[in-house]
Design an enzyme around this catalytic site. Structure first.
Site, PDB file in Angstrom:
ATOM      1  N   PRO A 255     -16.075  -2.018   0.063  1.00 51.72           N
ATOM      2  CA  PRO A 255     -17.390  -2.040   0.102  1.00 51.72           C
ATOM      3  C   PRO A 255     -18.231  -1.037  -0.407  1.00 51.72           C
ATOM      4  O   PRO A 255     -19.511  -1.217  -0.802  1.00 51.72           O
ATOM      5  CB  PRO A 255     -17.657  -2.178   1.799  1.00 51.72           C
ATOM      6  CG  PRO A 255     -16.384  -1.592   2.242  1.00 51.72           C
ATOM      7  CD  PRO A 255     -15.293  -1.681   1.216  1.00 51.72           C
TER       8      PRO A 255
ATOM      9  N   GLY B 243     -15.129   1.449  -4.180  1.00 53.08           N
ATOM     10  CA  GLY B 243     -14.200   2.562  -4.138  1.00 53.08           C
ATOM     11  C   GLY B 243     -14.757   4.031  -4.212  1.00 53.08           C
ATOM     12  O   GLY B 243     -14.198   4.940  -4.833  1.00 53.08           O
TER      13      GLY B 243
ATOM     14  N   TYR C 193       0.828  -1.233  -0.067  1.00 49.72           N
ATOM     15  CA  TYR C 193      -0.093  -0.176  -0.052  1.00 49.72           C
ATOM     16  C   TYR C 193       0.922   1.183   0.111  1.00 49.72           C
ATOM     17  O   TYR C 193       1.664   1.313   0.581  1.00 49.72           O
ATOM     18  CB  TYR C 193      -0.858   0.036   1.144  1.00 49.72           C
ATOM     19  CG  TYR C 193      -2.126  -1.114   1.084  1.00 49.72           C
ATOM     20  CD1 TYR C 193      -2.258  -1.750  -0.043  1.00 49.72           C
ATOM     21  CD2 TYR C 193      -3.007  -1.246   2.132  1.00 49.72           C
ATOM     22  CE1 TYR C 193      -3.418  -2.714  -0.160  1.00 49.72           C
ATOM     23  CE2 TYR C 193      -3.946  -2.057   1.998  1.00 49.72           C
ATOM     24  CZ  TYR C 193      -4.078  -2.908   0.951  1.00 49.72           C
ATOM     25  OH  TYR C 193      -5.356  -3.659   0.819  1.00 49.72           O
TER      26      TYR C 193
END
Ligand SMILES: NC(=O)c1ccc[n+]([C@@H]2O[C@H](COP(=O)([O-])OP(=O)(O)OC[C@H]3O[C@@H](n4cnc5c(N)ncnc54)[C@H](OP(=O)(O)O)[C@@H]3O)[C@@H](O)[C@H]2O)c1
Length: 308
Positions: free
Chosen positions: A219, A222, A61
């Site tokens: 969920p 995006g 990330y």
């Protein structure tokens, strides 16, 4: 609709050494929040204050820099890490200035890489244990015996307490399960009202059969579920808002989380927002339970066709 407090947070006990909040905070977009380490610490403490102590991150990330930014904030407050449950991932190789040795986007699920990546995560996060390590994506070249060996060494050294996977098909999940000494505790997969494949390809069936709790990434698709302008996105959104009227709930994100949380698989959504009120919106969804008719109406709106 009243606001929830930390007392409303449900938890899921995965193993003796792993309990996660039903609502998890995701750190994929952490760099976009543009916070200093002091501000990030404050934000993390506020998120804990409203009930979310579980964080999902990954080695890759932020171009391999989110874990370190998180760790730098954690180091400012002694004892904070121990209050939290940290999930991280390994196995994806992406060319980046922080990893000049990686020449091409590939997967590496060798024993050597898994151990090295977990050890680097520990260093970045400033901790001596990971609550949960996930294999980020399956590789068609995965040797399950080698992954198992890496898990064994990481477990026996106390560096990793639990293991799981992400984006695995049911057959891939079963393959690795057949080799590992410790149960795979979750499969972290994409689930939103705009991404329902896991309900059709056996992923959710397989997890439910094994009593394994899924984690849901993106969920809100995006953000597309909130802002999308395609007919399907608008239709799903309007369907959710119409159901919300029955509950006196106008917040679309809360209704999306309610849709996920209401499913019998006990899905744990990972909230990707950098805004505290939006994390609160997810917690408030724990108070709403869609019935079968409501859930299937959203499902149908997303499928854009009638059920067989
Ligand atoms: N395992 C995997 O392969 C995988 C892949 C992707 C992600 N993940 C995990 O899943 C987590 C969540 O993914 P995600 O960030 O894509 O989740 P998401 O919740 O679907 O999307 C978050 C995005 O939506 C925006 N948003 C949230 N609420 C909103 C609202 N009410 N109105 C408008 N925009 C809104 C957020 O912006 P603001 O910050 O401004 O609210 C953010 O840009 C990640 O952090 C990561 O931990 C895992």
């Amino acid at each position: 609709m009243t606001k929830g407090t930390w007392k409303d947070m449900e938890t899921v006990r995965f193993t003796d050494t792993l309990t996660m909040d039903r609502i998890i905070h995701g750190h994929w977009r952490l760099l976009e929040w543009k916070l200093s380490k002091e501000e990030l610490l404050k934000f993390i403490e506020s998120v804990i204050e409203i009930g979310v102590k579980t964080v999902d991150t990954a080695d890759i990330y932020g171009g391999y820099s989110c874990e370190e930014a998180f760790g730098d904030a954690l180091k400012l407050k002694k004892g904070l890490r121990e209050k939290m449950t940290i999930v991280t991932k390994c196995g994806i190789m992406v060319p980046n200035k922080n990893r000049p040795q990686i020449e091409s986007h590939l997967y590496d699920l060798t024993r050597k890489h898994i151990i090295k990546s977990a050890e680097r995560s520990l260093k970045n996060l400033g901790t001596d244990y990971l609550d949960l390590l996930l294999i980020h994506r399956p590789s068609p070249f995965m040797d399950p015996a080698e992954v198992s060996q890496a898990f064994r060494e990481l477990y026996e050294s106390g560096k990793v307490r639990n293991f799981g996977v992400s984006n695995f098909k049911p057959s891939q999940f079963d393959l690795l399960s057949a080799y590992v000494d410790y149960p795979l505790v979750t499969n972290q997969v994409e689930i939103s009202p705009l991404h329902l494949k896991v309900f059709q390809d056996g992923t959710i069936d397989n997890l439910m059969m094994k009593r394994i709790t899924p984690m849901a990434w993106s969920p809100l698709a995006g953000g597309d579920i909130i802002n999308g302008v395609k007919d399907r996105e608008v239709n799903v959104r309007n369907t959710l808002l119409a159901i919300g009227e029955k509950y006196g709930e106008e917040r679309l994100d809360t209704l999306v989380y309610a849709f996920l949380l209401s499913h019998p698989a006990r899905i744990c959504p990972i909230v990707g927002s950098g805004k505290l009120n939006r994390i609160q919106n997810a917690i408030d969804a724990l108070k709403i339970k869609f019935n079968s008719e409501e859930w299937l109406t959203v499902y149908k709106a997303s499928l854009e066709k009638s059920l067989p």
